[in-house]
Write a protein that holds these residues in place. Structure first.
Motif, PDB file in Angstrom:
ATOM      1  N   PHE A 174      -9.626  92.189 123.206  1.00 41.73           N
ATOM      2  CA  PHE A 174     -10.675  91.391 122.646  1.00 41.73           C
ATOM      3  C   PHE A 174     -12.159  92.133 122.759  1.00 41.73           C
ATOM      4  CE2 PHE A 174     -14.122  88.301 123.052  1.00 41.73           C
ATOM      5  CZ  PHE A 174     -13.877  87.528 121.811  1.00 41.73           C
ATOM      6  N   PHE A 175     -12.775  92.360 124.006  1.00 40.03           N
ATOM      7  CA  PHE A 175     -13.833  92.829 124.042  1.00 40.03           C
ATOM      8  C   PHE A 175     -13.916  94.515 123.383  1.00 40.03           C
ATOM      9  CE2 PHE A 175     -14.201  89.530 127.297  1.00 40.03           C
ATOM     10  CZ  PHE A 175     -15.441  89.192 127.228  1.00 40.03           C
ATOM     11  N   ARG A 230     -16.317  97.166 117.168  1.00 39.20           N
ATOM     12  CA  ARG A 230     -16.919  96.859 115.703  1.00 39.20           C
ATOM     13  C   ARG A 230     -18.357  96.634 115.544  1.00 39.20           C
ATOM     14  NH1 ARG A 230     -14.573  91.385 112.140  1.00 39.20           N
ATOM     15  NH2 ARG A 230     -15.803  91.633 110.579  1.00 39.20           N
ATOM     16  N   MET A 231     -19.014  96.064 116.515  1.00 41.49           N
ATOM     17  CA  MET A 231     -20.411  95.793 116.265  1.00 41.49           C
ATOM     18  C   MET A 231     -21.326  97.156 116.577  1.00 41.49           C
ATOM     19  SD  MET A 231     -20.727  92.253 118.806  1.00 41.49           S
ATOM     20  CE  MET A 231     -22.686  92.242 118.806  1.00 41.49           C
ATOM     21  N   THR A 256     -12.680 101.585 114.284  1.00 42.71           N
ATOM     22  CA  THR A 256     -12.109 100.301 115.258  1.00 42.71           C
ATOM     23  C   THR A 256     -10.994  99.733 114.533  1.00 42.71           C
ATOM     24  OG1 THR A 256     -14.568  99.829 115.685  1.00 42.71           O
ATOM     25  CG2 THR A 256     -12.722  98.431 116.163  1.00 42.71           C
ATOM     26  N   ARG A 278     -14.245  93.870 120.024  1.00 36.59           N
ATOM     27  CA  ARG A 278     -15.891  93.007 119.448  1.00 36.59           C
ATOM     28  C   ARG A 278     -16.730  94.085 119.527  1.00 36.59           C
ATOM     29  NH1 ARG A 278     -18.573  88.184 119.498  1.00 36.59           N
ATOM     30  NH2 ARG A 278     -20.416  88.275 120.498  1.00 36.59           N
ATOM     31  N   TYR A 279     -16.851  94.826 120.431  1.00 39.43           N
ATOM     32  CA  TYR A 279     -18.153  95.465 120.633  1.00 39.43           C
ATOM     33  C   TYR A 279     -17.890  96.804 119.904  1.00 39.43           C
ATOM     34  CZ  TYR A 279     -19.720  92.018 123.529  1.00 39.43           C
ATOM     35  OH  TYR A 279     -20.449  90.822 123.970  1.00 39.43           O
TER      36      TYR A 279
END
Length: 216
Positions: A75-76, A82-83, A16, A79-80
């Protein structure tokens, strides 16, 4: 010890982090007029007939000029991605890279059918979709306005992208990304469990790739 922004960057998982860094650098280069989008877009003719193979790579890292839409997608995705990398693909860098590589190849094949010169947002929706399917009961608060469960997240983001851009064509790439994400989820979580009963070449990276990434 790293502090501030450096600490935040080093905490992002490697796949990521690399994806994010290249995307920001390319957009900044375009913003500073060091290159133009015409040098980055993908088409089979430009990439393979005119022998400009870099287009099959740069198309996945250009999210457009720095704008609200750029920030929204980046951003999205960050975020996801990375998760997902920290949960389902923890200590499995090669498998996560393999997922993105397979998805990228599918998107390159589909791009001419939907007239998609840039595939960054399409690929970004693959980890978003896969994460949402693997966390079906997780509640998601969108901008503090309303709450949905994770499986509805991709469609909600597509709808928001549609509203943000004002045209459905801008959301077409996101929808194609959802479709490719669904294929990736099916091959890893349904096919391997119910049809095959174990890992396949579609769900697990080749041994050489694992060695390259230092995975066991």
């Amino acid at each position: 010890m790293p502090v501030g922004i450096e600490a935040w960057i080093t905490q992002i998982p490697p796949i990521t982090r690399g994806w994010l860094a290249l995307s920001v650098l390319i957009s900044l280069a375009v913003q500073c007029q060091l290159m133009t989008p015409l040098q980055l877009y993908y088409s089979p003719k430009s990439a393979f007939v005119n022998v400009q193979p870099w287009r099959a790579i740069t198309t996945f890292f250009y999210f457009g000029s720095i704008s609200l839409d750029f920030v929204f997608h980046l951003f999205f995705f960050m975020r996801y991605s990375r998760m997902l990398e920290e949960s389902s693909f923890a200590n499995r860098k090669a498998d996560y890279f393999w997922l993105l590589l397979q998805s990228a190849v599918m998107l390159l094949a589909l791009a001419p059918l939907f007239n998609l010169p840039f595939l960054s947002s399409s690929l970004a929706f693959v980890p978003i979709y896969l994460w949402s399917r693997r966390h079906p009961s997780t509640p998601i608060s969108l901008f503090g306005l309303f709450t949905i469960t994770a499986p509805y997240l991709p469609l909600a983001l597509v709808a928001f992208s549609w509203v943000l851009s004002g045209t459905w064509k801008a959301a077409a790439g996101d929808l194609v990304g959802c479709a490719v994400g669904h294929i990736g989820w099916f091959m890893r979580d349904v096919w391997t469990r119910e049809m095959v009963g174990g890992p396949t070449v579609f769900s697990e990276a080749p041994t050489r790739l694992k060695r390259l990434f230092g995975d066991r």
